[in-house]
Design an enzyme around this catalytic site. Structure first.
Site, PDB file in Angstrom:
ATOM      1  N   LEU A  69       0.880  -1.172   0.000  1.00  0.00           N
ATOM      2  CA  LEU A  69       0.000   0.000   0.000  1.00  0.00           C
ATOM      3  C   LEU A  69       0.915   1.218   0.000  1.00  0.00           C
ATOM      4  O   LEU A  69       1.986   1.196   0.622  1.00  0.00           O
ATOM      5  CB  LEU A  69      -0.885   0.031   1.253  1.00  0.00           C
ATOM      6  N   ASP A  70       0.493   2.275  -0.657  1.00  0.00           N
ATOM      7  CA  ASP A  70       1.282   3.514  -0.640  1.00  0.00           C
ATOM      8  C   ASP A  70       1.361   4.054   0.778  1.00  0.00           C
ATOM      9  O   ASP A  70       0.497   3.773   1.605  1.00  0.00           O
ATOM     10  CB  ASP A  70       0.612   4.623  -1.463  1.00  0.00           C
ATOM     11  N   ARG A  71       2.334   4.911   0.990  1.00  0.00           N
ATOM     12  CA  ARG A  71       2.500   5.506   2.326  1.00  0.00           C
ATOM     13  C   ARG A  71       1.204   6.184   2.794  1.00  0.00           C
ATOM     14  O   ARG A  71       0.800   6.066   3.943  1.00  0.00           O
ATOM     15  CB  ARG A  71       3.637   6.532   2.295  1.00  0.00           C
ATOM     16  N   ARG A 157      -5.137   5.562  -7.461  1.00  0.00           N
ATOM     17  CA  ARG A 157      -4.815   6.987  -7.600  1.00  0.00           C
ATOM     18  C   ARG A 157      -4.650   7.360  -9.070  1.00  0.00           C
ATOM     19  O   ARG A 157      -5.153   8.394  -9.527  1.00  0.00           O
ATOM     20  CB  ARG A 157      -3.516   7.320  -6.841  1.00  0.00           C
TER      21      ARG A 157
END
Ligand code: URA
Length: 204
Positions: A69-71, A157
């Site tokens: 998962l992205d930050r 995103r």
């Protein structure tokens, strides 16, 4: 294996010392973390930013995330030291279902939903959602729920940006049939044996 310096894969190998298993299938761990935003999915960061392993502080065995998962993305992340299952679940051919809740800028209309379902051309290929719902739309923002079976980098995103609705907040609410019900943000839990069995026997 009697060779000195032989590298053990803690995820895939079974290890015995003098005939006693020190890493066996019995030590398999399956953990579900509800990741807050701001934590990196890495074991260490040269810039000293917080990592998900700080949230798993009391877990002494080495466990590895299944996917990323992205930050700034919140939500469900599975960790295990069961290499066989991790590799299978992470394989694109397996087509694991992931559900995301996203707060995006602007009012998402039917035409945009159709685009997400039909497929968006990103620089690394076509990305499509298998299901999209608009949950709410107010004050210049929309709350949407998307289901994906692929795992391209920053996929949600980039898809939302491509249709003109940049993501403001993103949370993974379900992963391979596991949901975030009753698991507060920042907390983790062991999977039940039923959940582990279901993951192992699922065909993807
Ligand atoms: N899609 C994204 O854009 N980010 C994530 O962390 C996961 C899916």
């Amino acid at each position: 294996m009697r060779e000195l310096g032989f590298h053990v894969d803690p995820v895939a190998d079974e290890v015995s010392l003098d005939g006693i298993k020190v890493l066996s299938k019995k030590n398999r761990l399956y953990l579900l973390l509800n990741k807050p935003a701001g934590y990196l999915v890495t074991s260490s960061d040269p810039r000293g930013r917080p990592t998900v392993y700080e949230l798993l502080g009391e877990v002494k065995d080495r466990v590895f995330p299944v996917g990323r998962l992205d930050r700034d993305t919140e939500g469900l992340l599975l960790f295990t030291n069961d290499g066989e299952l991790a590799h299978r679940l992470a394989h694109p051919r397996y087509g694991l279902t992931k559900r995301y809740w996203a707060l995006v800028s602007g009012a998402v209309n039917d035409r945009k939903i159709k685009k997400l379902l039909k497929g968006i051309r990103l620089e690394d290929g076509i990305a499509r959602a298998t299901d999209v719902k608009v949950l709410a739309c107010e004050s210049g923002h929309s709350e949407i729920c998307l289901e994906l079976t692929t795992g391209k980098k920053r996929q949600v995103r980039r898809m939302c940006m491509a249709i003109g609705h940049p993501v403001v907040r993103l949370r993974r609410t379900a992963f391979a049939g596991l949901s975030d019900d009753g698991l507060p943000c920042g907390q983790w839990r062991h999977l039940s044996s039923v959940e582990v069995h279901r993951l192992k026997s699922s065909k993807g």
